[in-house]
Design a protein around this motif. Structure first.
Motif, short mmCIF file in Angstrom:
data_model
loop_
_atom_site.label_atom_id
_atom_site.label_comp_id
_atom_site.label_asym_id
_atom_site.label_seq_id
_atom_site.Cartn_x
_atom_site.Cartn_y
_atom_site.Cartn_z
N PHE A 186 0.72 -1.65 0.04
CA PHE A 186 -0.11 0.11 0.40
C PHE A 186 0.62 1.16 -0.12
O PHE A 186 1.54 1.06 0.88
CB PHE A 186 -0.72 -0.09 1.47
CG PHE A 186 -2.20 -0.96 1.83
CD1 PHE A 186 -0.79 -2.47 2.12
CD2 PHE A 186 -2.54 -1.00 1.30
CE1 PHE A 186 -1.77 -3.98 2.03
CE2 PHE A 186 -3.87 -2.10 1.17
CZ PHE A 186 -3.50 -3.57 1.72
N TYR B 28 0.28 5.54 1.28
CA TYR B 28 -0.82 5.95 1.64
C TYR B 28 0.07 7.17 1.54
O TYR B 28 1.08 7.95 1.74
CB TYR B 28 -1.41 6.09 2.86
CG TYR B 28 -2.22 4.58 2.82
CD1 TYR B 28 -1.84 3.71 3.39
CD2 TYR B 28 -3.84 5.19 3.82
CE1 TYR B 28 -2.73 2.93 3.12
CE2 TYR B 28 -4.35 4.23 3.69
CZ TYR B 28 -4.08 2.98 3.30
OH TYR B 28 -4.99 1.57 3.83
N LYS C 137 -3.20 0.67 -3.80
CA LYS C 137 -3.10 -0.95 -3.57
C LYS C 137 -2.65 -1.79 -4.63
O LYS C 137 -3.06 -2.03 -5.39
CB LYS C 137 -4.12 -1.23 -3.11
CG LYS C 137 -4.70 -2.54 -2.15
CD LYS C 137 -5.96 -2.72 -1.35
CE LYS C 137 -6.37 -4.37 -1.49
NZ LYS C 137 -7.70 -4.18 -0.58
N ASN D 269 -4.28 -8.83 6.55
CA ASN D 269 -4.26 -7.62 6.49
C ASN D 269 -4.89 -6.83 7.83
O ASN D 269 -4.81 -5.16 7.71
CB ASN D 269 -4.55 -6.79 4.80
CG ASN D 269 -4.15 -6.92 3.92
OD1 ASN D 269 -3.08 -7.42 4.26
ND2 ASN D 269 -4.37 -7.32 2.74
N TYR E 26 -9.92 0.27 13.70
CA TYR E 26 -8.06 0.47 13.74
C TYR E 26 -7.48 1.70 15.13
O TYR E 26 -8.14 3.08 14.40
CB TYR E 26 -7.40 0.47 12.95
CG TYR E 26 -7.38 -1.03 12.19
CD1 TYR E 26 -9.05 -0.81 11.17
CD2 TYR E 26 -6.65 -1.90 12.04
CE1 TYR E 26 -9.04 -1.48 10.14
CE2 TYR E 26 -7.17 -3.09 11.76
CZ TYR E 26 -8.70 -2.65 10.05
OH TYR E 26 -8.52 -3.90 9.40
N PHE F 70 1.09 -0.13 15.34
CA PHE F 70 -0.42 -1.02 15.60
C PHE F 70 -0.76 -1.06 17.11
O PHE F 70 0.17 -1.04 17.67
CB PHE F 70 -0.49 -1.98 14.80
CG PHE F 70 -1.97 -3.15 14.90
CD1 PHE F 70 -2.04 -3.65 15.64
CD2 PHE F 70 -3.15 -3.08 13.77
CE1 PHE F 70 -3.03 -4.75 16.36
CE2 PHE F 70 -3.91 -3.30 14.99
CZ PHE F 70 -3.69 -4.34 16.00
N TYR G 253 -7.44 -3.63 17.24
CA TYR G 253 -8.54 -3.66 15.96
C TYR G 253 -9.49 -4.29 16.26
O TYR G 253 -9.92 -4.73 17.05
CB TYR G 253 -7.79 -4.70 14.98
CG TYR G 253 -9.24 -5.67 14.08
CD1 TYR G 253 -8.70 -6.84 14.24
CD2 TYR G 253 -9.81 -4.61 12.86
CE1 TYR G 253 -10.28 -7.28 12.67
CE2 TYR G 253 -10.18 -5.31 12.06
CZ TYR G 253 -10.63 -6.32 12.64
OH TYR G 253 -11.45 -7.25 11.23
N PRO H 244 -10.59 -8.33 18.09
CA PRO H 244 -9.86 -9.65 17.74
C PRO H 244 -8.47 -9.72 18.23
O PRO H 244 -7.87 -10.60 18.33
CB PRO H 244 -10.56 -10.25 16.64
CG PRO H 244 -10.74 -9.03 15.95
CD PRO H 244 -11.26 -8.44 17.21
N ASP H 245 -7.91 -8.85 18.06
CA ASP H 245 -6.56 -8.39 18.27
C ASP H 245 -6.37 -7.28 18.88
O ASP H 245 -6.49 -6.20 18.37
CB ASP H 245 -5.81 -8.03 16.46
CG ASP H 245 -4.47 -8.43 16.60
OD1 ASP H 245 -4.04 -8.23 17.50
OD2 ASP H 245 -3.97 -8.53 15.58
N GLU I 292 -9.79 -8.30 5.64
CA GLU I 292 -9.07 -7.15 6.30
C GLU I 292 -8.67 -7.04 5.21
O GLU I 292 -6.96 -7.78 4.36
CB GLU I 292 -7.79 -7.72 6.99
CG GLU I 292 -9.08 -7.95 8.74
CD GLU I 292 -8.54 -8.98 9.31
OE1 GLU I 292 -7.16 -9.87 8.84
OE2 GLU I 292 -9.35 -9.06 10.35
N THR I 293 -9.38 -6.04 3.90
CA THR I 293 -8.49 -4.81 2.94
C THR I 293 -7.22 -4.59 2.90
O THR I 293 -6.87 -4.11 2.00
CB THR I 293 -9.09 -4.87 2.19
OG1 THR I 293 -9.55 -3.71 3.05
CG2 THR I 293 -10.91 -5.51 1.78
N GLY I 294 -6.54 -4.31 4.11
CA GLY I 294 -5.83 -3.21 4.62
C GLY I 294 -5.78 -1.30 3.69
O GLY I 294 -5.67 -0.52 3.95
N GLU I 295 -7.31 -1.36 3.26
CA GLU I 295 -8.06 -0.12 3.22
C GLU I 295 -8.81 0.62 3.84
O GLU I 295 -9.64 0.27 4.56
CB GLU I 295 -8.79 0.05 1.75
CG GLU I 295 -8.30 -1.07 0.67
CD GLU I 295 -9.13 -1.13 -0.69
OE1 GLU I 295 -9.57 -2.32 -1.63
OE2 GLU I 295 -10.21 -0.52 -0.90
N LEU I 296 -7.92 1.25 4.65
CA LEU I 296 -7.78 2.35 5.35
C LEU I 296 -8.35 3.66 5.25
O LEU I 296 -7.71 4.16 4.84
CB LEU I 296 -7.04 2.06 6.94
CG LEU I 296 -7.20 0.35 7.13
CD1 LEU I 296 -5.55 0.65 8.31
CD2 LEU I 296 -7.68 -0.58 7.58
#
Lengths: 113, 115
Positions: free
Chosen positions: A34, A36, A49, A98, B33, B45, B48, B55-56, B100-104
């Motif tokens: 990614f 950003y 991405k 991810n 997150y 991090f 989450y 869960p994390d 969990e796509t990582g697209e935040l």
């Protein structure tokens, strides 16, 4: 273990010239990668991405990045810099899931008139 | 709102005090997150959430840090007995996906200064 190295902490270019921001990664898995961008006093925004489809990924605002497995790189490029591109850029890797992206330290891009 | 909203934007506190940081994610986003951004460090991090569950929480640096999320929406990050090393920008991000796509989508952050 996963890691990300952004090779330049600061890059300065002239408006209208190409931009290259370098990112190398290390991952035990097939990675998701990614880029950003963070403009001053703004939240981070996803530029683009890579998730194992096409190796050349196009993002917003004319940016693109190429995944090179042999070089473990995912460099960000733009053919012609604009003043509004001045910002902090972050490369990140996700692996397995991810949920917990691993982030580089960022590259500050300055664009000179 | 249109984006992720965090409050306060700036907080100055004395060592030993407790602080609460709030995050209001984009409506409908199930994942939330918390990250920490310290000077000269990458994003770290913290925790989450998927819905109200965490869960994390492996990134929470000590038991002085805790977070909760209620109604699948607003989240609060609490730091007890703050220390100077807690000074950082605390970033909240949300994501619409259950995978969990990582697209935040990030908020603008809460800058915490511990004197």
């Amino acid at each position: 273990a996963q890691s990300v190295t952004q090779l330049d902490s600061h890059v300065s270019v002239s408006e209208g010239t190409p931009v290259l921001l370098r990112c190398n990664y290390s991952s035990s898995y097939s990675p998701s990668l990614f880029w950003y961008v963070q403009h001053p006093n703004k939240g981070l925004q996803l530029l683009l991405k890579y998730t194992s489809a096409a190796t050349l990924v196009k993002g917003i605002n004319g940016f693109e990045a190429e995944f090179k497995k042999s070089e473990t790189s995912f460099h960000l490029t733009k053919p012609s810099a604009h003043m509004s591109d001045a910002a902090e850029y972050f490369c990140a890797v996700g692996a397995g899931n991810n949920r917990k992206l691993i982030w580089g330290l960022g590259t500050s891009l300055a664009v000179n008139p | 709102g249109a984006g992720v909203s965090q409050s306060p934007s700036n907080k100055v506190t004395e060592k030993g005090k407790d602080v609460e940081l709030r995050c209001d994610p984009i409506s409908g986003h199930t994942a939330l997150y918390w990250y920490r951004q310290s000077l000269g460090q990458g994003l770290e991090f913290l925790i989450y959430f998927q819905g109200n569950s965490a869960p994390d929480k492996s990134g929470l640096p000590s038991d002085r840090f805790s977070a909760e999320r209620t109604g699948g929406s607003v989240s609060t990050l609490t730091i007890q007995r703050t220390q100077q090393e807690d000074s950082a920008v605390y970033l909240c991000a949300s994501s619409p996906s259950r995978t969990e796509t990582g697209e935040l989508f990030f908020g603008e952050g809460s800058r915490l200064t511990v004197l």
